[in-house]
Design a protein around this motif. Sequence first.
Motif, PDB file in Angstrom:
ATOM      1  N   PRO A 255       0.822  -1.222   0.000  1.00 19.34           N
ATOM      2  CA  PRO A 255       0.000   0.000   0.000  1.00 19.34           C
ATOM      3  C   PRO A 255       0.851   1.265   0.000  1.00 19.34           C
ATOM      4  CG  PRO A 255      -0.893  -1.602   1.532  1.00 19.34           C
ATOM      5  CD  PRO A 255       0.424  -2.152   1.078  1.00 19.34           C
ATOM      6  N   SER A 256       1.963   1.261   0.729  1.00 16.65           N
ATOM      7  CA  SER A 256       2.828   2.441   0.783  1.00 16.65           C
ATOM      8  C   SER A 256       3.441   2.733  -0.576  1.00 16.65           C
ATOM      9  CB  SER A 256       3.942   2.236   1.815  1.00 16.65           C
ATOM     10  OG  SER A 256       3.408   2.063   3.106  1.00 16.65           O
ATOM     11  N   LEU A 257       3.800   1.687  -1.296  1.00 24.91           N
ATOM     12  CA  LEU A 257       4.398   1.865  -2.620  1.00 24.91           C
ATOM     13  C   LEU A 257       3.377   2.413  -3.611  1.00 24.91           C
ATOM     14  CD1 LEU A 257       6.981   1.473  -4.274  1.00 24.91           C
ATOM     15  CD2 LEU A 257       6.227  -0.864  -4.757  1.00 24.91           C
ATOM     16  N   ALA A 258       2.134   1.979  -3.470  1.00 27.05           N
ATOM     17  CA  ALA A 258       1.078   2.450  -4.377  1.00 27.05           C
ATOM     18  C   ALA A 258       0.796   3.932  -4.184  1.00 27.05           C
ATOM     19  CB  ALA A 258      -0.193   1.636  -4.154  1.00 27.05           C
ATOM     20  N   ASN A 259       1.162   4.467  -3.022  1.00 27.27           N
ATOM     21  CA  ASN A 259       0.912   5.866  -2.706  1.00 27.27           C
ATOM     22  C   ASN A 259       1.993   6.789  -3.252  1.00 27.27           C
ATOM     23  OD1 ASN A 259      -0.687   7.892  -1.333  1.00 27.27           O
ATOM     24  ND2 ASN A 259       0.986   8.031   0.165  1.00 27.27           N
ATOM     25  N   LYS A 260       3.029   6.225  -3.840  1.00 34.95           N
ATOM     26  CA  LYS A 260       4.124   7.044  -4.356  1.00 34.95           C
ATOM     27  C   LYS A 260       3.913   7.400  -5.821  1.00 34.95           C
ATOM     28  CE  LYS A 260       8.097   6.115  -1.462  1.00 34.95           C
ATOM     29  NZ  LYS A 260       8.345   7.557  -1.280  1.00 34.95           N
ATOM     30  N   MET A 261       4.241   8.637  -6.157  1.00 34.75           N
ATOM     31  CA  MET A 261       4.191   9.063  -7.547  1.00 34.75           C
ATOM     32  C   MET A 261       5.187   8.246  -8.346  1.00 34.75           C
ATOM     33  SD  MET A 261       2.680  11.173  -9.546  1.00 34.75           S
ATOM     34  CE  MET A 261       2.856  11.830 -11.204  1.00 34.75           C
ATOM     35  N   ALA A 262       4.720   7.613  -9.409  1.00 33.79           N
ATOM     36  CA  ALA A 262       5.569   6.700 -10.165  1.00 33.79           C
ATOM     37  C   ALA A 262       5.648   7.111 -11.626  1.00 33.79           C
ATOM     38  CB  ALA A 262       5.036   5.270 -10.053  1.00 33.79           C
TER      39      ALA A 262
END
Length: 286
Positions: A255-262
């Motif tokens: 979930p934390s990774l999904a919250n990062k601008m990619a």
Amino acid sequence: MVTLKEYFTKDFPTAMSLDFNLQLIHDLSKEILVRVGMEAYSDSKFLIFYIPGNEHTLQVCLELLNNIDDFLARSNTIKVTSGFISDIHLGNVGSDFAAFSNKVYFYLDNNLNPTDLVHLDGIAKSKNLAITIRDNTYLTKKSEVEKPLAFISHDSRDKKQVALPIAIGLQRLLCPVWYDEFSLQVGDNLRESIEKGIKETKKCVLIISKNFISNSGWTKTEFDSVFTKEIIEKSNVILPVWVDVSPAEVYDYSPSLANKMALNWSQGEEKVINELYRAIAFDKAQ
């Protein structure tokens, strides 16, 4: 940290060479390393010396310069003709006829003082030599230039199509990266090398693909280490690049990774590399 002796060994990687050792007269426990190099296409020879730390560095340099002809003569034991396999060679070609370029490199563990440098400069001019000194200043600057700025974490199945183009693209922009094919050598401890790479770099590029998400081995270990680094350093370390994955898939993984601008690989290789370069090279935290 890389030593000056290691740079002596790995500098001039394209040159053919003959290496041998000499005992340091003033300290019998130390050896001078000597390399007679030959540039492949110009067939010109040059000399490289590594002189370990001692109290008589200038005297050793002068003694070596007085024996240049002997060092060059030793290289005649190797017979080499450079070029491509189908080349037709005419006339006096090959290492037997290779001219000395008058270039001499000294790798010195002890820096020479200004007076010593002036003296050595006079000797060089009198002998028509071009001398290059590489001492601890060279060691520091070289290490700074080569220090990776970003770690690239990827699944091996994404290496050819994604990871390698990113690594090469960033290197071409003078942005050094930790990438397994560039940074690992035979015999390296894999875990220690990876952890060292993650700790020493400012940013970590995560190539998030279905392969990455399904990998419960090294990529999961790397992700955990990178995530821990971000928590400890309290900074934005992770630079995600999504490759054919959906937000839901990334969320299920972290979930934390999904919250990062990619960045998305579908934006195109050039766009992704340029955006990564800006995020790495112009990081305000550096």
